[in-house]
Each structure stands twice: as C-alpha cells, then as structure tokens.
Design a protein around this motif. Structure first.
Motif, PDB file in Angstrom:
ATOM      1  N   PRO A  10       0.808  -1.222   0.000  1.00 43.22           N
ATOM      2  CA  PRO A  10       0.000   0.000   0.000  1.00 43.22           C
ATOM      3  C   PRO A  10       0.842   1.273   0.000  1.00 43.22           C
ATOM      4  O   PRO A  10       0.423   2.294  -0.525  1.00 43.22           O
ATOM      5  N   GLU A  11       2.054   1.202   0.554  1.00 37.37           N
ATOM      6  CA  GLU A  11       2.918   2.379   0.622  1.00 37.37           C
ATOM      7  C   GLU A  11       3.243   2.920  -0.769  1.00 37.37           C
ATOM      8  O   GLU A  11       3.508   4.108  -0.939  1.00 37.37           O
ATOM      9  N   LEU A  12       3.232   2.051  -1.779  1.00 35.39           N
ATOM     10  CA  LEU A  12       3.536   2.478  -3.147  1.00 35.39           C
ATOM     11  C   LEU A  12       2.472   3.419  -3.703  1.00 35.39           C
ATOM     12  O   LEU A  12       2.730   4.178  -4.633  1.00 35.39           O
ATOM     13  N   LEU A  13       1.261   3.374  -3.133  1.00 33.94           N
ATOM     14  CA  LEU A  13       0.177   4.234  -3.584  1.00 33.94           C
ATOM     15  C   LEU A  13       0.255   5.622  -2.968  1.00 33.94           C
ATOM     16  O   LEU A  13      -0.328   6.562  -3.486  1.00 33.94           O
ATOM     17  N   GLY A  14       0.963   5.751  -1.861  1.00 30.85           N
ATOM     18  CA  GLY A  14       1.019   7.010  -1.128  1.00 30.85           C
ATOM     19  C   GLY A  14      -0.042   7.040  -0.045  1.00 30.85           C
ATOM     20  O   GLY A  14      -0.612   6.011   0.324  1.00 30.85           O
ATOM     21  N   ASN A  15      -0.333   8.242   0.457  1.00 28.59           N
ATOM     22  CA  ASN A  15      -1.350   8.356   1.506  1.00 28.59           C
ATOM     23  C   ASN A  15      -2.312   9.517   1.267  1.00 28.59           C
ATOM     24  O   ASN A  15      -3.011   9.936   2.168  1.00 28.59           O
ATOM     25  N   LYS A  16      -2.335  10.032   0.048  1.00 26.07           N
ATOM     26  CA  LYS A  16      -3.288  11.091  -0.301  1.00 26.07           C
ATOM     27  C   LYS A  16      -4.322  10.505  -1.264  1.00 26.07           C
ATOM     28  O   LYS A  16      -4.002  10.132  -2.385  1.00 26.07           O
ATOM     29  N   PHE A  17      -5.572  10.459  -0.785  1.00 24.23           N
ATOM     30  CA  PHE A  17      -6.656   9.878  -1.573  1.00 24.23           C
ATOM     31  C   PHE A  17      -7.867  10.799  -1.551  1.00 24.23           C
ATOM     32  O   PHE A  17      -8.099  11.508  -0.573  1.00 24.23           O
ATOM     33  N   VAL A  18      -8.641  10.776  -2.634  1.00 24.29           N
ATOM     34  CA  VAL A  18      -9.891  11.522  -2.705  1.00 24.29           C
ATOM     35  C   VAL A  18     -10.997  10.542  -3.088  1.00 24.29           C
ATOM     36  O   VAL A  18     -10.899   9.871  -4.124  1.00 24.29           O
ATOM     37  N   ALA A  19     -12.014  10.466  -2.239  1.00 22.78           N
ATOM     38  CA  ALA A  19     -13.176   9.617  -2.542  1.00 22.78           C
ATOM     39  C   ALA A  19     -14.029  10.336  -3.578  1.00 22.78           C
ATOM     40  O   ALA A  19     -14.280  11.537  -3.477  1.00 22.78           O
ATOM     41  N   ILE A  20     -14.461   9.591  -4.584  1.00 23.96           N
ATOM     42  CA  ILE A  20     -15.273  10.146  -5.661  1.00 23.96           C
ATOM     43  C   ILE A  20     -16.698   9.636  -5.510  1.00 23.96           C
ATOM     44  O   ILE A  20     -16.938   8.435  -5.450  1.00 23.96           O
ATOM     45  N   LYS A  21     -17.640  10.565  -5.451  1.00 22.46           N
ATOM     46  CA  LYS A  21     -19.061  10.281  -5.250  1.00 22.46           C
ATOM     47  C   LYS A  21     -19.269   9.570  -3.921  1.00 22.46           C
ATOM     48  O   LYS A  21     -18.751   9.994  -2.910  1.00 22.46           O
ATOM     49  N   SER A  35     -22.657  -6.932   3.044  1.00 14.66           N
ATOM     50  CA  SER A  35     -21.442  -7.444   3.670  1.00 14.66           C
ATOM     51  C   SER A  35     -20.313  -6.416   3.705  1.00 14.66           C
ATOM     52  O   SER A  35     -19.395  -6.536   4.511  1.00 14.66           O
ATOM     53  N   ALA A  36     -20.369  -5.394   2.840  1.00 15.58           N
ATOM     54  CA  ALA A  36     -19.325  -4.369   2.793  1.00 15.58           C
ATOM     55  C   ALA A  36     -19.797  -3.258   1.855  1.00 15.58           C
ATOM     56  O   ALA A  36     -20.889  -3.325   1.296  1.00 15.58           O
ATOM     57  N   PHE A  37     -18.952  -2.244   1.699  1.00 14.45           N
ATOM     58  CA  PHE A  37     -19.224  -1.163   0.760  1.00 14.45           C
ATOM     59  C   PHE A  37     -18.066  -1.048  -0.222  1.00 14.45           C
ATOM     60  O   PHE A  37     -16.946  -1.458   0.064  1.00 14.45           O
ATOM     61  N   ARG A  38     -18.351  -0.476  -1.366  1.00 13.63           N
ATOM     62  CA  ARG A  38     -17.332  -0.206  -2.380  1.00 13.63           C
ATOM     63  C   ARG A  38     -17.251   1.313  -2.524  1.00 13.63           C
ATOM     64  O   ARG A  38     -18.268   1.999  -2.518  1.00 13.63           O
ATOM     65  N   LEU A  39     -16.024   1.815  -2.645  1.00 18.17           N
ATOM     66  CA  LEU A  39     -15.796   3.249  -2.770  1.00 18.17           C
ATOM     67  C   LEU A  39     -14.760   3.494  -3.853  1.00 18.17           C
ATOM     68  O   LEU A  39     -13.702   2.858  -3.858  1.00 18.17           O
ATOM     69  N   ASN A  40     -15.074   4.383  -4.799  1.00 20.42           N
ATOM     70  CA  ASN A  40     -14.104   4.772  -5.815  1.00 20.42           C
ATOM     71  C   ASN A  40     -13.205   5.857  -5.244  1.00 20.42           C
ATOM     72  O   ASN A  40     -13.692   6.843  -4.680  1.00 20.42           O
ATOM     73  N   VAL A  41     -11.899   5.652  -5.397  1.00 18.60           N
ATOM     74  CA  VAL A  41     -10.918   6.556  -4.808  1.00 18.60           C
ATOM     75  C   VAL A  41      -9.886   6.929  -5.865  1.00 18.60           C
ATOM     76  O   VAL A  41      -9.394   6.075  -6.602  1.00 18.60           O
ATOM     77  N   SER A  42      -9.557   8.203  -5.920  1.00 18.94           N
ATOM     78  CA  SER A  42      -8.499   8.702  -6.805  1.00 18.94           C
ATOM     79  C   SER A  42      -7.226   8.870  -5.983  1.00 18.94           C
ATOM     80  O   SER A  42      -7.244   9.457  -4.896  1.00 18.94           O
ATOM     81  N   ILE A  43      -6.121   8.369  -6.517  1.00 24.34           N
ATOM     82  CA  ILE A  43      -4.824   8.492  -5.845  1.00 24.34           C
ATOM     83  C   ILE A  43      -4.255   9.870  -6.154  1.00 24.34           C
ATOM     84  O   ILE A  43      -4.085  10.227  -7.321  1.00 24.34           O
ATOM     85  N   GLN A  44      -3.965  10.648  -5.113  1.00 24.10           N
ATOM     86  CA  GLN A  44      -3.516  12.031  -5.288  1.00 24.10           C
ATOM     87  C   GLN A  44      -2.078  12.268  -4.845  1.00 24.10           C
ATOM     88  O   GLN A  44      -1.634  13.406  -4.764  1.00 24.10           O
ATOM     89  N   GLN A  45      -1.353  11.202  -4.563  1.00 21.80           N
ATOM     90  CA  GLN A  45       0.052  11.308  -4.139  1.00 21.80           C
ATOM     91  C   GLN A  45       0.892  11.601  -5.384  1.00 21.80           C
ATOM     92  O   GLN A  45       1.099  10.730  -6.228  1.00 21.80           O
ATOM     93  N   GLU A  46       1.380  12.838  -5.521  1.00 21.91           N
ATOM     94  CA  GLU A  46       2.060  13.264  -6.744  1.00 21.91           C
ATOM     95  C   GLU A  46       3.313  12.463  -7.065  1.00 21.91           C
ATOM     96  O   GLU A  46       3.640  12.274  -8.232  1.00 21.91           O
ATOM     97  N   ASP A  47       4.016  11.977  -6.056  1.00 20.37           N
ATOM     98  CA  ASP A  47       5.248  11.230  -6.326  1.00 20.37           C
ATOM     99  C   ASP A  47       5.016   9.720  -6.459  1.00 20.37           C
ATOM    100  O   ASP A  47       5.955   8.957  -6.613  1.00 20.37           O
ATOM    101  N   SER A  48       3.752   9.303  -6.458  1.00 20.01           N
ATOM    102  CA  SER A  48       3.421   7.894  -6.657  1.00 20.01           C
ATOM    103  C   SER A  48       3.391   7.586  -8.152  1.00 20.01           C
ATOM    104  O   SER A  48       2.959   8.408  -8.962  1.00 20.01           O
ATOM    105  N   ASP A  49       3.830   6.399  -8.518  1.00 24.34           N
ATOM    106  CA  ASP A  49       3.727   5.959  -9.907  1.00 24.34           C
ATOM    107  C   ASP A  49       2.274   5.807 -10.340  1.00 24.34           C
ATOM    108  O   ASP A  49       1.991   5.674 -11.530  1.00 24.34           O
ATOM    109  N   PHE A  50       1.359   5.816  -9.398  1.00 19.18           N
ATOM    110  CA  PHE A  50      -0.056   5.587  -9.672  1.00 19.18           C
ATOM    111  C   PHE A  50      -0.884   6.861  -9.504  1.00 19.18           C
ATOM    112  O   PHE A  50      -2.101   6.803  -9.378  1.00 19.18           O
TER     113      PHE A  50
END
Length: 104
Positions: A10-21, A35-50
């Motif tokens: 998970p560290e490769l993704l960074g720690n800045k995320f924005v939930a969409i909708k 049983s659970a929820f699904r959430l769309n998240v945008s990765i906002q960590q600028e130095d992440s490859d993702f």
C-alpha cells in the motif's frame, strides 16, 4: 527471488486519496445480506507511480466513520483509508480497508 507480492505494498500508492461520489453496497452472494461497501478513490500522491489512478476500495466496515451523509453533499472528498491492503487474485488487483476517515 522477487515475487509479485513484493510489489503489492500500500505504501507504493502514497497516503493522499480523494473519494469520488459515494458508497455502493456489496452483498453476500449466498444470503444477499449487506457485507461491505465499495468506494471509488483517486490516488492524489504526486510522487506515486499511480498518481491520478482511480481504484475501487472494499470498505469492510458497515458503519464507516465517513458515512453516507458526509459523502452525499460532496462529489469528491479527501479521505484516509485505515488499514489499506493490496492483494491479487487471478491476475487482478484488489484493494480493501477497515474504515474511511476524513483527511485533515
């Protein structure tokens, strides 16, 4: 020897995320109970490859800290994904967390 799971950190993704909708429900296949929820998240960590990738997170908490009402009025909201995990199954990546918290 390097294995695929060595890259599923998970560290490769960074720690800045924005939930969409908002959340969508995940129901148990057999019982059709929630049983659970699904959430769309945008990765906002600028130095992440993702950076700027959109991923789906399975939220294993049926009462997340950042609830439905919080998400209703915001199309995008900065979040913290507690206990973020990354894995793979049949060549597909999956992401899950134990709770969704508002980012400070």
């Amino acid at each position: 020897m390097i294995k695929l799971n060595d890259f599923l950190k998970p560290e490769l993704l960074g720690n800045k995320f924005v939930a969409i909708k908002g959340y969508s429900e995940i129901k148990d296949r057999e019982t059709q109970n929630l049983s659970a929820f699904r959430l769309n998240v945008s990765i906002q960590q600028e130095d992440s490859d993702f950076f700027m990738e959109l991923i789906q997170i399975k939220v294993k908490n049926l009462n997340p800290t950042l609830g439905f009402k919080d998400m209703e009025s915001n199309k995008a909201i900065p979040v913290v994904l507690k206990d973020l995990q990354v894995g793979q199954f049949n060549g597909n990546l999956w992401f899950s967390c134990s709770d969704v918290l508002p980012a400070k």
